[in-house]
Design a protein around this motif. Structure first.
Motif, PDB file in Angstrom:
ATOM      1  N   HIS A  41     -14.315  -5.793  10.195  1.00 55.30           N
ATOM      2  CA  HIS A  41     -15.267  -6.991  11.475  1.00 55.30           C
ATOM      3  C   HIS A  41     -16.615  -7.498  11.075  1.00 55.30           C
ATOM      4  CE1 HIS A  41     -15.404  -9.072  14.877  1.00 55.30           C
ATOM      5  NE2 HIS A  41     -16.441  -8.907  15.594  1.00 55.30           N
ATOM      6  N   GLY A  42     -16.837  -8.477  11.210  1.00 59.82           N
ATOM      7  CA  GLY A  42     -18.296  -9.338  10.931  1.00 59.82           C
ATOM      8  C   GLY A  42     -18.287 -10.598  11.216  1.00 59.82           C
ATOM      9  N   SER A  43     -18.841 -11.385  10.534  1.00 58.19           N
ATOM     10  CA  SER A  43     -19.017 -13.092  10.825  1.00 58.19           C
ATOM     11  C   SER A  43     -18.451 -14.185   9.845  1.00 58.19           C
ATOM     12  CB  SER A  43     -20.288 -13.275  10.825  1.00 58.19           C
ATOM     13  OG  SER A  43     -21.151 -13.181   9.614  1.00 58.19           O
ATOM     14  N   SER A  44     -18.788 -15.337   9.916  1.00 62.69           N
ATOM     15  CA  SER A  44     -18.004 -15.665   9.063  1.00 62.69           C
ATOM     16  C   SER A  44     -18.228 -15.671   7.205  1.00 62.69           C
ATOM     17  CB  SER A  44     -18.890 -17.166   8.768  1.00 62.69           C
ATOM     18  OG  SER A  44     -20.383 -17.105   9.126  1.00 62.69           O
ATOM     19  N   ILE A  45     -19.410 -14.879   7.360  1.00 62.30           N
ATOM     20  CA  ILE A  45     -19.318 -14.369   5.746  1.00 62.30           C
ATOM     21  C   ILE A  45     -18.180 -13.100   5.193  1.00 62.30           C
ATOM     22  CG2 ILE A  45     -21.290 -12.545   3.891  1.00 62.30           C
ATOM     23  CD1 ILE A  45     -23.366 -14.064   5.922  1.00 62.30           C
ATOM     24  N   SER A  46     -18.083 -12.515   6.013  1.00 60.00           N
ATOM     25  CA  SER A  46     -16.459 -11.799   6.099  1.00 60.00           C
ATOM     26  C   SER A  46     -15.935 -12.608   6.286  1.00 60.00           C
ATOM     27  CB  SER A  46     -16.812 -10.293   6.809  1.00 60.00           C
ATOM     28  OG  SER A  46     -18.434  -9.377   7.240  1.00 60.00           O
ATOM     29  N   HIS A  47     -15.856 -13.254   6.858  1.00 61.62           N
ATOM     30  CA  HIS A  47     -14.052 -14.340   6.785  1.00 61.62           C
ATOM     31  C   HIS A  47     -14.249 -14.772   5.445  1.00 61.62           C
ATOM     32  CE1 HIS A  47     -12.019 -17.131   9.837  1.00 61.62           C
ATOM     33  NE2 HIS A  47     -11.813 -17.761   8.256  1.00 61.62           N
ATOM     34  N   CYS A  83     -31.035 -13.257   4.994  1.00 64.94           N
ATOM     35  CA  CYS A  83     -30.609 -14.492   5.299  1.00 64.94           C
ATOM     36  C   CYS A  83     -32.186 -15.676   5.771  1.00 64.94           C
ATOM     37  CB  CYS A  83     -29.422 -14.963   6.521  1.00 64.94           C
ATOM     38  SG  CYS A  83     -29.033 -16.435   7.124  1.00 64.94           S
ATOM     39  N   PRO A  84     -33.451 -15.700   5.231  1.00 60.74           N
ATOM     40  CA  PRO A  84     -34.234 -16.022   5.049  1.00 60.74           C
ATOM     41  C   PRO A  84     -34.311 -16.892   6.786  1.00 60.74           C
ATOM     42  CG  PRO A  84     -33.942 -16.185   2.903  1.00 60.74           C
ATOM     43  CD  PRO A  84     -32.358 -16.592   3.411  1.00 60.74           C
ATOM     44  N   VAL A  85     -33.289 -17.783   6.822  1.00 57.78           N
ATOM     45  CA  VAL A  85     -33.688 -18.852   7.915  1.00 57.78           C
ATOM     46  C   VAL A  85     -33.612 -18.097   9.085  1.00 57.78           C
ATOM     47  CG1 VAL A  85     -32.979 -20.633   7.238  1.00 57.78           C
ATOM     48  CG2 VAL A  85     -31.323 -19.403   8.411  1.00 57.78           C
ATOM     49  N   HIS A  86     -33.634 -17.060   9.301  1.00 59.19           N
ATOM     50  CA  HIS A  86     -33.178 -15.808  10.884  1.00 59.19           C
ATOM     51  C   HIS A  86     -33.730 -14.354  10.778  1.00 59.19           C
ATOM     52  CE1 HIS A  86     -31.773 -18.451  13.553  1.00 59.19           C
ATOM     53  NE2 HIS A  86     -29.890 -18.583  13.116  1.00 59.19           N
ATOM     54  N   GLU A  87     -34.830 -14.535   9.238  1.00 62.01           N
ATOM     55  CA  GLU A  87     -35.303 -13.349   9.547  1.00 62.01           C
ATOM     56  C   GLU A  87     -36.311 -12.944  10.909  1.00 62.01           C
ATOM     57  OE1 GLU A  87     -34.090 -10.514   7.269  1.00 62.01           O
ATOM     58  OE2 GLU A  87     -33.125 -12.266   6.550  1.00 62.01           O
ATOM     59  N   ASP A  88     -37.376 -13.867  10.692  1.00 59.82           N
ATOM     60  CA  ASP A  88     -38.531 -13.643  11.434  1.00 59.82           C
ATOM     61  C   ASP A  88     -38.330 -15.007  13.301  1.00 59.82           C
ATOM     62  OD1 ASP A  88     -39.704 -10.842  10.803  1.00 59.82           O
ATOM     63  OD2 ASP A  88     -39.819 -12.262   9.331  1.00 59.82           O
ATOM     64  N   THR A  89     -37.206 -15.666  12.862  1.00 63.62           N
ATOM     65  CA  THR A  89     -36.674 -17.251  13.690  1.00 63.62           C
ATOM     66  C   THR A  89     -35.349 -16.876  14.624  1.00 63.62           C
ATOM     67  OG1 THR A  89     -38.199 -18.474  11.738  1.00 63.62           O
ATOM     68  CG2 THR A  89     -36.690 -19.178  13.538  1.00 63.62           C
ATOM     69  N   PRO A  90     -35.839 -16.726  15.525  1.00 64.66           N
ATOM     70  CA  PRO A  90     -34.581 -17.206  16.101  1.00 64.66           C
ATOM     71  C   PRO A  90     -33.542 -18.085  16.194  1.00 64.66           C
ATOM     72  CG  PRO A  90     -36.349 -16.551  17.799  1.00 64.66           C
ATOM     73  CD  PRO A  90     -36.863 -16.744  16.265  1.00 64.66           C
ATOM     74  N   GLY A  91     -32.419 -17.747  17.261  1.00 69.65           N
ATOM     75  CA  GLY A  91     -31.494 -19.390  16.984  1.00 69.65           C
ATOM     76  C   GLY A  91     -31.495 -19.955  18.349  1.00 69.65           C
ATOM     77  N   HIS A 134     -24.620 -19.074   4.074  1.00 72.40           N
ATOM     78  CA  HIS A 134     -23.066 -18.501   3.225  1.00 72.40           C
ATOM     79  C   HIS A 134     -23.869 -18.060   1.854  1.00 72.40           C
ATOM     80  CE1 HIS A 134     -22.061 -20.783   6.655  1.00 72.40           C
ATOM     81  NE2 HIS A 134     -21.993 -19.824   7.096  1.00 72.40           N
ATOM     82  N   PRO A 135     -22.789 -17.110   1.566  1.00 71.31           N
ATOM     83  CA  PRO A 135     -23.191 -16.991  -0.104  1.00 71.31           C
ATOM     84  C   PRO A 135     -21.741 -17.935  -0.612  1.00 71.31           C
ATOM     85  CG  PRO A 135     -22.295 -15.300   0.735  1.00 71.31           C
ATOM     86  CD  PRO A 135     -22.589 -15.345   2.371  1.00 71.31           C
ATOM     87  N   ASP A 136     -22.530 -17.804  -2.106  1.00 69.30           N
ATOM     88  CA  ASP A 136     -21.544 -18.518  -2.830  1.00 69.30           C
ATOM     89  C   ASP A 136     -20.424 -17.586  -3.285  1.00 69.30           C
ATOM     90  OD1 ASP A 136     -22.928 -17.828  -4.471  1.00 69.30           O
ATOM     91  OD2 ASP A 136     -23.417 -19.534  -5.823  1.00 69.30           O
ATOM     92  N   GLY A 137     -19.437 -18.005  -4.196  1.00 67.74           N
ATOM     93  CA  GLY A 137     -18.686 -17.117  -4.791  1.00 67.74           C
ATOM     94  C   GLY A 137     -19.226 -16.302  -5.167  1.00 67.74           C
TER      95      GLY A 137
END
Length: 398
Positions: free
Chosen positions: A185-191, A288-296, A370-373
């Motif tokens: 179970h996971g997020s869009s990256i696992s999807h 994921c640099p955008v969220h390492e230390d910055t909240p949503g 999201h990671p690429d292929g």
């Protein structure tokens, strides 16, 4: 299994085999529709509790779901009705890919033209407009004329209704191979977001290397510690379970630290009700640099006409309990360490061991999220080594 002759397509004899649960793997539920059979990755009870359109669409996209059978057929046709997702103002997406595996090896790929188009008109609310379209066909030919195990992996980001399966030789369900069932179970990256084909998602790649049968409950935007998801995992037979937790909690700004810890405990408690001694691996977020230390919350950014994402929270509010990926990693490590004292089958894996700073420099996230292929392949290979390899949480017990 009942079969019937069908000569209406080409004038040549085809054998039409009903697509039933006996020919499907990787799903939790099946819905009969006006066109055929729709695989779901959440059971009916859970779907009734889904609170938003985002998860309702994600769980119906058949990531990891495959049609599996044994046959000597040299030609195979699969009729489906896809529902693709597009965004207003952007070109329509490419047709989803169907991967054909013969005896476990990727042998051919196909696409299905037509189908429905669901155009998202509001990224925040996921409000969308649906345009109807026709049933199409994935065709495979030139296959070896011998008995073989065949799997057709369905497009991981298209809702797919299965209409008809035709072959030029009889079909029988794929025999059980005695492989352990791995539920993830996971997020869009696992999807599988940004993976180019269904067996190219990192869970599919890891499952192939680990020699296991995959049930992928990776839901784009939907890994939020929902109790109905925990109950679905609890009630699903599995030999190995992994939970990748964190990124969606941050990018939806769904919780503060005070609520996050108990929610993780509650999720694990529910899973353990059905799987008290199953190896259970908790995986924290990959880098994921955008969220390492910055909240949503995370918001889409369409600068220069390219979709990317940016975090909009204030890093100073971490002291007040706002969540970031680093905060979540620390909390998950603490919780697993605490519980593992009484649960020797509970394990922890830092997601940065799958994709970290050096990987980001070499294989950056194209949209910032999201990671690429190529990065999917790296994550899959590393997960297989760290989880299924010697000393891993899923290593065979000698």
């Amino acid at each position: 299994m009942t079969v019937e002759a069908d000569t209406t397509k080409t004038g040549q004899d085809w054998i039409t085999t009903p697509v039933t649960a006996r020919l499907l793997r990787g799903h939790l539920d099946l819905e009969e529709t006006a066109h055929g059979l729709l695989p779901h990755r959440l059971p009916t009870r859970a779907r009734r509790q889904v609170p938003d359109r985002q998860l309702a669409v994600a769980e119906a996209q058949p990531s990891g779901v495959r049609v599996a059978f044994r046959t000597a057929a040299t030609r195979i046709e699969l009729d489906t009705l896809p529902t693709r997702r597009a965004y207003r103002g952007f070109p329509p997406p490419a047709d989803g890919v169907y991967d054909l595996l013969v005896d476990g090896r990727l042998t051919a790929q196909a696409t299905v033209a037509g189908g429905r188009l669901r155009t998202v008109v509001d990224l925040v609310t996921q409000a969308a407009e649906l345009t109807e379209g026709p049933v199409g066909t994935a065709r495979f030919g030139g296959l070896p004329a011998r008995a073989k195990d065949v799997e057709i992996w369905l497009p991981h980001t298209e809702v797919t209704e299965l209409v008809a399966l035709r072959t030029d030789a009889p079909v029988e369900p794929l025999p059980e191979r005695g492989r352990p069932v791995w539920l993830h179970h996971g997020s869009s990256i696992s999807h599988g977001s940004n993976a180019s084909h269904p067996t190219g998602t990192w869970p599919a790649l890891a499952a192939a290397r680990g020699g296991v049968e995959l049930v992928n409950l990776g839901f784009g935007g939907g890994a939020l510690l929902d109790p109905f998801t925990a109950r679905a995992i609890r009630d699903t037979p599995a030999d190995l379970i992994s939970l990748k937790i964190g990124i969606n909690v941050v990018n939806t700004d769904a919780m503060r630290l005070r609520a996050f810890g108990p929610a993780v405990h509650g999720f694990l408690d529910t899973v353990r009700e059905g799987h008290p001694r199953t190896p259970l691996l908790v995986v924290s977020p990959v880098l994921c640099p955008v969220h390492e230390d910055t909240p949503g919350p995370l918001l889409p950014d369409f600068t220069d006409g390219v979709l990317s994402f940016r975090a909009t929270g204030d890093p100073a509010e971490r002291a007040a309990g706002r969540l970031t990926l680093n905060v979540i990693r620390e909390e998950l490590a603490r919780i697993v360490g605490l519980r593992a004292v009484d649960d020797p089958h509970l394990h922890h894996l830092d997601g940065r061991d799958l994709y970290g700073e050096r990987d980001y420099l070499e294989l950056p996230l194209p949209d910032g999220l999201h990671p690429d292929g190529a990065a999917h392949r790296r994550i899959g290979e590393r997960f297989a080594r760290l989880a299924f390899g010697p000393g891993g949480a899923f290593a065979p017990v000698s």
